[in-house]
Write a protein that holds these residues in place. Structure first.
Motif: not given
Ligand code: NAX
Length: 332
Positions: A75-76, A79-80, A119
């Protein structure tokens, strides 16, 4: 200066990433004025090694790197992100069957596809390097349904670079005099390296490679097997698989996605088949493509003789089998 973009490299503690991260950080892919935030994903046991990689990135004092995010958390990591280099995968261990390797890897790519879906930015460009690259890319895209399928590709650029270098060497010309060598199909020993449609520029004039080589039988024989087996030859010599050349190829691949292909030039990458050249649809098959505005198009209308047809069919058959196995394994 432009706003920074987030770029993820998976398998970030591994040997390909070690070269690739430096190329990205120097601006060789996204541009010499494009700051980046590097997201570096690896598995928990590799976090210590990854810490060492982060120390080295810091010590390179690279002005374009405005952030580094080392993590084992999907998820990290995703992300983006706007660009994803999917390098990390489970290597083949002694005694491992092909199916065990496929099983381990398609599950990794299923999970990472789901994480990209949740994500990453919807315009993320995802390139898969980790083997079996074509089928991993297919599964990754299947589990990321909110991201356009066209945003996924798998790398056959190393094979293309090897093929281009072999042709240049045979002709005794510089690498950039040879254009439009193609890799068809799977990034495996069934791939079809094709220089039959390639050209060579000599003294400002362009000639077909078969013509320049007087239809040397080498083009349909030794050239094909040498490129197909080049990875194994590097392992035999280096006792480790290709890493510097693989990183360079990954950078070339994403640079073409980002900036487009030069006029009159095409490049090979595995993309979702639409049935072009009689290849079954819904396979990640390496085709010649041109790229503009970050969108690829399969080059149409190249002549395919009986020799090439047979080669395309062999590699398509292998990919169909891999796909069937992968789909079954993901349902387990
Ligand atoms: P390494 O074994 O040096 O590095 C792989 C890294 O991936 C390791 O640090 C490992 O911990 C990490 N990893 C494993 N599972 C992971 C997971 N679930 N999430 C995140 N990271 C994970 O291998 P390297 O030489 O860097 O090669 C990486 C991959 O590229 C391999 O699958 C290799 O077969 C493939 N290759 C593909 C090529 C292509 O042309 N498509 C050519 C080169 C290369 O052989």
């Amino acid at each position: 200066m432009a706003e920074p973009i987030r770029v993820v490299v998976t398998g970030a503690a591994g040997q390909i990433a070690y070269s690739l991260i430096y190329m990205l950080s120097r601006g060789e892919v996204f541009g010499y004025d494009q700051p980046i935030i590097l997201h570096l994903l690896d598995i928990p046991p590799m976090m210590g090694v990854l810490e060492g990689v982060v120390m080295e990135i810091t010590d390179c004092a690279l002005p374009l790197v405005v952030g580094v995010v080392p993590t084992a958390d999907l998820s990290v990591a995703f992300k983006d992100v706007q660009a994803a280099f999917m390098v990390g995968s489970m290597p083949r261990k002694q005694g491992m069957e092909r199916k065990d390797l496929l099983s381990a890897n398609v599950k990794i790519f299923k999970a990472q596809g789901e994480a990209l879906d949740k994500y990453a930015r919807k315009d993320v460009k995802v390139m898969v390097v980790g083997n079996p690259a074509n089928t991993n890319a297919l599964m990754c895209s299947k589990y990321a349904p909110s991201i356009p399928k066209e945003n996924f590709s798998a790398m056959t650029r190393l094979d293309q670079n090897r093929a281009q270098a072999a042709v240049a060497n045979r002709l005794g010309v510089r690498i950039n005099q040879v254009k439009n060598v193609i890799i068809w199909g799977n990034h495996s020993s069934t791939q079809f390296p094709d220089a039959l449609n390639a050209t060579v520029e000599v003294g400002g004039a362009s000639k077909s490679v078969p013509q320049a080589l007087n239809n040397d039988p080498w083009l349909k024989e030794e050239f094909v097997t040498t490129v197909q087996n080049r990875g194994a030859a590097v392992i035999a010599a280096r006792k480790m698989s290709s890493a510097m050349s693989a990183a360079k190829a990954a950078a070339d691949h994403m640079k073409d996605i980002w900036n487009g292909t030069a006029p009159g030039t095409y490049t090979s990458m595995a993309v979702l088949s639409d049935g072009s050249y009689g290849v079954p649809a819904d396979l990640m098959f390496s085709f010649p493509v041109t790229i503009a505005n970050r969108e690829w198009k399969i080059v149409q209308g190249l002549p395919i003789d009986d020799f090439s047809r047979a080669k395309l069919d062999i590699t398509a058959k292998e990919l169909l089998e891999e796909k069937e196995d992968a789909v079954a394994l993901c349902q387990d």
